[in-house]
Design an enzyme around this catalytic site. Structure first.
Site, PDB file in Angstrom:
ATOM      1  CB  SER A 178      -1.043  -0.046   1.249  1.00 53.24           C
ATOM      2  OG  SER A 178      -2.045   0.595   1.011  1.00 53.24           O
TER       3      SER A 178
ATOM      4  CG  ASP B 104      -5.976  -2.816  -3.753  1.00 50.78           C
ATOM      5  OD1 ASP B 104      -6.725  -1.922  -3.154  1.00 50.78           O
ATOM      6  OD2 ASP B 104      -5.126  -3.136  -3.579  1.00 50.78           O
TER       7      ASP B 104
ATOM      8  CG  HIS C 267      -5.446  -2.707   0.505  1.00 50.94           C
ATOM      9  ND1 HIS C 267      -4.795  -2.076  -1.012  1.00 50.94           N
ATOM     10  CD2 HIS C 267      -5.054  -2.049   1.367  1.00 50.94           C
ATOM     11  CE1 HIS C 267      -3.918  -1.314  -0.355  1.00 50.94           C
ATOM     12  NE2 HIS C 267      -3.968  -1.026   0.918  1.00 50.94           N
TER      13      HIS C 267
END
Length: 520
Positions: free
Chosen positions: A234, A461, A489
């Site tokens: 991320s 995502d 995610h």
């Protein structure tokens, strides 16, 4: 919900490394060794061997490892300059943790991990998941290492509001209906920023991603590694790409999972992420409407979307009780739904929570919102949201100059997500009132001269849209795109044997997945 670039890795999603055998497509992999121990003379600033004179004391420090109180893990405190432009002006202390390679097999060096955020505790992630849950062959050959970024968790954390103040802040209406509600929302962002300046003003100008990437190079040198081996998820992908930009010759094996696009301005990042949450919600809704007990109905995805919006409007007008002093209004309800979008494993919990909330009892959605904000049962909060704002507002100029700009942007955000667009447009107002000017700007990162870097994207995502991974892989001169066709995610350790095998192979022997490889 204060969601500006809140690029988190769900703790629930990463609790267990998946071992399910899945199919993958994309042809054979191309061998391209990029070993962390290969000896290449670095360029730029300091290394363990030839540090910049002004930074030599930091690159040459010896960590005093101690017991963490967690079996097998060690902890240490490292020093870094508060201001790299003025190394003599003061220091910041960084919390580091490691767990030794388990063997057998040749030790390959250190593997640094970061779970995202910005604001996520890397040390907590290492001790709670990565150091025990990463694939055994990787843990066998690497010392697993994490450092809490400056301003985060154990590394001189940014502080902004008390627990009761955060409770108030998280309940402010983020879909204002009139001038009074717009003013109240703007005032909440002002109060948040003022609290950060009052409690953490000295550190606020020095928590940028560039600062943290430079800290990582000190950590690399102190650990004795000639090159950095790293897995970032991320926001951690932006941190890893920034490191590669600053120190391309020191790149060993980098995995950037759930990638960000550094070329986008803040408003575009926010709008794209809004679309990502819409994509994730539609996947949830498509699953939900096939079940007879779906709280949003069984007619269609469009009808489910309409029903969720109607529920949000209802609790905006009349919040539902939760069994405690905080009622469930629209802001907390929206946050609770979004929290479950990070991981499809949370969909059953969301269905139950929505069923109860629509029936007039909001504790389930409140629990999801509290997990998102990292609120403890005693009413205190971790510093995630404080660090998140501090880093984001320093890395990029604010999305909007004021409420009028946010209002004008609402239609484009609603186009991106009819369900979440309005609230997320207004949430992007938070950096408008930040006390420290942004030092970063959107730009392409090419990292010319870096060894091959693996960029991983998930097609549905919610937080880091797939097109960001495509863009970052294209920008990086040595980028190789690895795609997971699925929900949730990030992809590594989430159940795709194809993804895990490709990444493990890269980390262990340097074989880079063929650019464009796709997995399910």
């Amino acid at each position: 919900m204060d969601s500006r670039r809140l690029l988190r890795t769900s703790a629930t999603a990463l609790a267990v490394a998946g071992l399910i055998l899945s199919g993958c497509t994309g042809g054979s992999d191309a061998a391209a060794p990029a070993g962390p121990s290969s000896a290449t003379s670095p360029s730029g600033a300091a290394t363990a061997a030839t540090p910049d004179p002004a930074l030599r004391t930091y690159y040459g420090q010896k960590p005093a490892w101690r017991d963490c109180g967690v079996p097998r893990f060690q902890c240490a405190t490292l020093r870094a300059p508060l201001d790299y432009a003025k190394p003599e002006a003061g220091e910041i202390k960084l919390a580091v943790s490691r767990v030794a390679a388990t063997g057998p097999g040749k030790r390959l060096g250190s593997l640094l991990v970061n779970p995202g955020g910005p604001g996520g505790s890397a040390v907590g992630y290492l001790q709670g998941y990565a150091g025990i849950g990463y694939p055994a062959p990787v843990r066998a050959q690497y010392d697993m290492v994490a450092v809490d970024p400056r301003g985060v968790a154990r590394s001189e954390p940014v502080d902004c509001l008390t627990g009761p103040q955060m409770d108030t802040y998280t309940q402010v209406d983020q879909t204002p209906d009139d001038a009074a509600e717009t003013g109240a929302l703007a005032a909440s962002f002002m109060s948040f920023a003022a609290g950060c300046e009052k409690r953490s003003g000295a550190i606020l100008p020095h928590v940028s991603t560039v600062d943290t990437a430079r800290d990582m190079d000190i950590v690399r040198a102190v650990l004795g590694d000639e090159k950095l081996t790293y897995v970032g998820a991320s926001y951690g992908t932006f941190l890893g790409a920034t490191y590669a930009e600053l120190f391309p010759a020191r790149v060993g094996r980098l995995v950037l999972d759930g990638a960000m696009d550094p070329s986008l301005p803040a408003v575009d990042l926010n709008r794209d992420q809004t679309a990502g949450f819409e994509t994730a919600f539609r996947a949830f809704a498509a699953d939900c409407v096939t079940k007879p007990d779906c709280p949003l109905g069984t007619k269609s995805v469009a009808a489910a979307s309409d029903n969720l919006k109607a529920f949000f409007r209802a609790v905006d007008a009349d919040p539902v009780p939760t069994g405690e002093s905080r009622a469930l209004g629209e802001s907390l309800a929206t946050t609770g739904v979004i929290a479950a979008m990070y991981d499809e494993g949370a969909w059953p919990q969301l269905r139950e929570a929505l069923t109860r909330a629509i029936g007039g009892e909001g504790s389930g959605l409140l629990a999801l919102a509290d997990s998102y904000y990292e609120r403890e049962p005693d009413g205190s909060y971790a510093n995630l949201m404080f660090a998140n704002a501090a880093v984001n507002c320093l890395d990029l100029p604010a999305s909007f100059a004021g409420p009028a700009d946010a209002a004008k942007a609402v239609p484009s955000f609603e186009k991106a997500s009819p369900v979440f667009g309005e609230g997320l447009a207004w949430a992007a107002l938070n950096c408008t009132y930040w006390p420290t000017p942004a030092t970063g700007r959107p730009h392409r990162i090419t990292a010319d001269g870096a060894a091959p870097i693996v960029v991983v994207g998930t097609t549905r995502d919610p937080a880091t849209p797939y097109k960001w991974a495509q863009s970052l892989a294209d920008q990086l001169s040595s980028g190789s795109l690895l795609t997971y066709e699925g929900d949730g995610h990030t992809a590594y350790g989430r159940g795709s044997d194809c993804i895990d095998t490709a990444i493990n192979t890269y980390l262990l022997d340097g074989t880079v997945p063929k650019d464009g490889k796709r997995c399910t």
